[in-house]
Design a protein around this motif. Sequence first.
Motif, mmCIF file in Angstrom:
data_model
loop_
_atom_site.group_PDB
_atom_site.id
_atom_site.type_symbol
_atom_site.label_atom_id
_atom_site.label_comp_id
_atom_site.label_asym_id
_atom_site.label_seq_id
_atom_site.Cartn_x
_atom_site.Cartn_y
_atom_site.Cartn_z
ATOM 1 N N ASN A 150 0.120 8.010 9.113
ATOM 2 C CA ASN A 150 -0.315 6.667 9.495
ATOM 3 C C ASN A 150 -0.641 5.837 8.258
ATOM 4 O O ASN A 150 -1.003 6.366 7.216
ATOM 5 C CB ASN A 150 -1.489 6.728 10.483
ATOM 6 C CG ASN A 150 -2.816 6.934 9.808
ATOM 7 O OD1 ASN A 150 -3.419 5.998 9.301
ATOM 8 N ND2 ASN A 150 -3.270 8.179 9.774
ATOM 9 N N ALA A 151 -0.502 4.549 8.404
ATOM 10 C CA ALA A 151 -0.675 3.633 7.271
ATOM 11 C C ALA A 151 -2.135 3.308 6.965
ATOM 12 O O ALA A 151 -2.416 2.699 5.939
ATOM 13 C CB ALA A 151 0.083 2.336 7.552
ATOM 14 N N LEU A 152 -3.044 3.729 7.811
ATOM 15 C CA LEU A 152 -4.439 3.286 7.684
ATOM 16 C C LEU A 152 -5.354 4.300 6.999
ATOM 17 O O LEU A 152 -6.410 3.933 6.514
ATOM 18 C CB LEU A 152 -4.988 2.941 9.071
ATOM 19 C CG LEU A 152 -4.270 1.745 9.710
ATOM 20 C CD1 LEU A 152 -4.410 1.772 11.212
ATOM 21 C CD2 LEU A 152 -4.781 0.453 9.130
ATOM 22 N N THR A 153 -4.969 5.550 6.959
ATOM 23 C CA THR A 153 -5.828 6.592 6.400
ATOM 24 C C THR A 153 -5.578 6.729 4.908
ATOM 25 O O THR A 153 -4.446 6.965 4.491
ATOM 26 C CB THR A 153 -5.560 7.944 7.091
ATOM 27 O OG1 THR A 153 -5.794 7.790 8.489
ATOM 28 C CG2 THR A 153 -6.480 9.030 6.562
ATOM 29 N N PHE A 197 0.848 -1.184 0.000
ATOM 30 C CA PHE A 197 0.000 0.000 0.000
ATOM 31 C C PHE A 197 0.887 1.239 0.000
ATOM 32 O O PHE A 197 1.999 1.213 0.508
ATOM 33 C CB PHE A 197 -0.920 0.030 1.229
ATOM 34 C CG PHE A 197 -1.975 -1.023 1.187
ATOM 35 C CD1 PHE A 197 -3.168 -0.795 0.510
ATOM 36 C CD2 PHE A 197 -1.779 -2.255 1.785
ATOM 37 C CE1 PHE A 197 -4.146 -1.774 0.443
ATOM 38 C CE2 PHE A 197 -2.746 -3.238 1.726
ATOM 39 C CZ PHE A 197 -3.930 -2.997 1.051
ATOM 40 N N TYR A 198 0.361 2.313 -0.563
ATOM 41 C CA TYR A 198 1.050 3.601 -0.579
ATOM 42 C C TYR A 198 0.243 4.581 0.252
ATOM 43 O O TYR A 198 -0.985 4.619 0.160
ATOM 44 C CB TYR A 198 1.186 4.117 -2.021
ATOM 45 C CG TYR A 198 2.080 3.240 -2.853
ATOM 46 C CD1 TYR A 198 3.444 3.506 -2.941
ATOM 47 C CD2 TYR A 198 1.574 2.131 -3.510
ATOM 48 C CE1 TYR A 198 4.279 2.689 -3.676
ATOM 49 C CE2 TYR A 198 2.404 1.294 -4.253
ATOM 50 C CZ TYR A 198 3.747 1.585 -4.326
ATOM 51 O OH TYR A 198 4.578 0.761 -5.055
ATOM 52 N N SER A 229 -5.121 4.875 2.446
ATOM 53 C CA SER A 229 -4.225 3.988 1.697
ATOM 54 C C SER A 229 -4.935 2.773 1.122
ATOM 55 O O SER A 229 -4.388 2.100 0.251
ATOM 56 C CB SER A 229 -3.088 3.510 2.612
ATOM 57 O OG SER A 229 -3.622 2.687 3.640
ATOM 58 N N GLY A 230 -6.103 2.438 1.662
ATOM 59 C CA GLY A 230 -6.795 1.206 1.285
ATOM 60 C C GLY A 230 -6.466 0.052 2.224
ATOM 61 O O GLY A 230 -7.101 -0.999 2.170
ATOM 62 N N LEU A 231 -5.462 0.240 3.087
ATOM 63 C CA LEU A 231 -5.054 -0.820 4.012
ATOM 64 C C LEU A 231 -6.173 -1.229 4.957
ATOM 65 O O LEU A 231 -6.405 -2.427 5.161
ATOM 66 C CB LEU A 231 -3.825 -0.375 4.806
ATOM 67 C CG LEU A 231 -3.347 -1.309 5.922
ATOM 68 C CD1 LEU A 231 -3.016 -2.695 5.393
ATOM 69 C CD2 LEU A 231 -2.148 -0.688 6.637
#
Length: 182
Positions: free
Chosen positions: A86-89, A80-81, A91-93
Amino acid sequence: MSHSALLVIDVQSSFFHRDYWCEDHFPAFKEAVSQLIAGCEARNVSVINVLHADGDGPFDLASGLVTPMPFLHHVPDVTFYKRVHNALTESGLQNWLQQQNITQLIVCGIRTEQCCETTARVAADLGYQVIFVTEATLTFPMTHNGITLSVADLFHRTETVLNGRFATIHTVESCLQALSSS
């Protein structure tokens, strides 16, 4: 099937081109991240690469530097990019994690007090059980108001504010032991 996922956050070549880049803690970081990834793969834990691409110099996709650091040899389950800390907003994660029934996130990557800590906080607020593996994170000394915090200071500060509130702090070894017993 495991309900855990390892987030490998911002372990990307972009950092080699920042003026604050420092090799001092890099060898230990590489070893810890490599051990954590191998251990998670052996336990059928999803390994997810998250790369930061915000259009700024070496973090611009067009730079060709938004790629995993050369020491990473794993094949992630998914990449994911992100454009924010944060990695959750956005990104699609988060959607992917929900589809996979993931309830526990293991956090490692670059920078300890920035994207890794922010991801841990947001993940906890979203209801995930968070394991923060500090020795598999990397950061650099920071100065504010004439006071410099060392890497050890930043590790201690991050562990202090996360532990028991947003995450459980683990070493690589204790994280892998916990995964084996669950």
